[in-house]
Design an enzyme around this catalytic site. Sequence first.
Site, short mmCIF file in Angstrom:
data_model
loop_
_atom_site.label_atom_id
_atom_site.label_comp_id
_atom_site.label_asym_id
_atom_site.label_seq_id
_atom_site.Cartn_x
_atom_site.Cartn_y
_atom_site.Cartn_z
N THR A 45 -55.22 5.62 -55.60
CA THR A 45 -56.33 5.60 -56.54
C THR A 45 -57.65 5.92 -55.86
OG1 THR A 45 -55.14 3.85 -57.60
CG2 THR A 45 -57.44 4.13 -58.22
N THR A 96 -59.09 -0.55 -60.41
CA THR A 96 -57.77 -0.22 -59.90
C THR A 96 -56.88 -1.45 -60.03
OG1 THR A 96 -56.49 0.57 -58.00
CG2 THR A 96 -58.41 -0.80 -57.50
N1 ASP Z 1 -54.75 1.34 -62.79
C1 ASP Z 1 -53.79 2.40 -62.58
C2 ASP Z 1 -52.74 2.36 -63.66
O1 ASP Z 1 -52.41 1.30 -64.14
C3 ASP Z 1 -53.12 2.30 -61.26
C4 ASP Z 1 -54.10 2.57 -60.17
O2 ASP Z 1 -54.80 1.64 -59.75
O3 ASP Z 1 -54.20 3.72 -59.78
O4 ASP Z 1 -52.22 3.39 -63.99
#
Ligand code: ASP
Length: 178
Positions: A45, A96
């Site tokens: 990310t 994230t």
């Molecule tokens: N928040 C993102 C997802 O749930 C995952 C990430 O932190 O890249 O897709």
Amino acid sequence: MKNIARESEDYFYSAFRHDQWQLMKGTDSSALDHNVQLGEKKFGTVGAVACDIHGNLAAATSTGGMTNKKYGRVGDSPIIGAGTYANNNTCAISCTGHGEPFIRAVTAYDVSCLMEYKGLSLYDAMHIVVHDKLLKIEGEGGMIGVDAKGNAALLFNSEGMYRGYCNSNKERIISIYK
Ligand code: ASP
């Protein structure tokens, strides 16, 4: 969209990601890119927030996604208010973590609301969301934020979060764990 070059499917193949998936497939679980131990390289990310000289705020989130997620799943990153949000009156936020709880809690917007309606500082609003609200719904992860005065905060409830910060006084922070 006419002048944008298109790539074949091979372009998007990543041996690193493929190996992560081999470890997880056949199980019911999914993992964040930063939780899967495979070598030293991190391609996960990337989130960014910024405040310009006029106090304009911006946020962007490019998800590293989750390994072994459901086909067609949409995470919180592209959903404005969930994983990404910017408002010149309050803050810019990029998140994230496990996206589902971030979507349910409209997480990035919640920080903005706490600032707007309760008059909280960026740090206090983020602290409530990351260390209280998200934890109560098993939302593991974190977020980076900046307000219109250039105050920044980088908070997480996971083991670590790759993060960096710099301002016009040339203060710089680069860190992974707490
Ligand atoms: N928040 C993102 C997802 O749930 C995952 C990430 O932190 O890249 O897709």
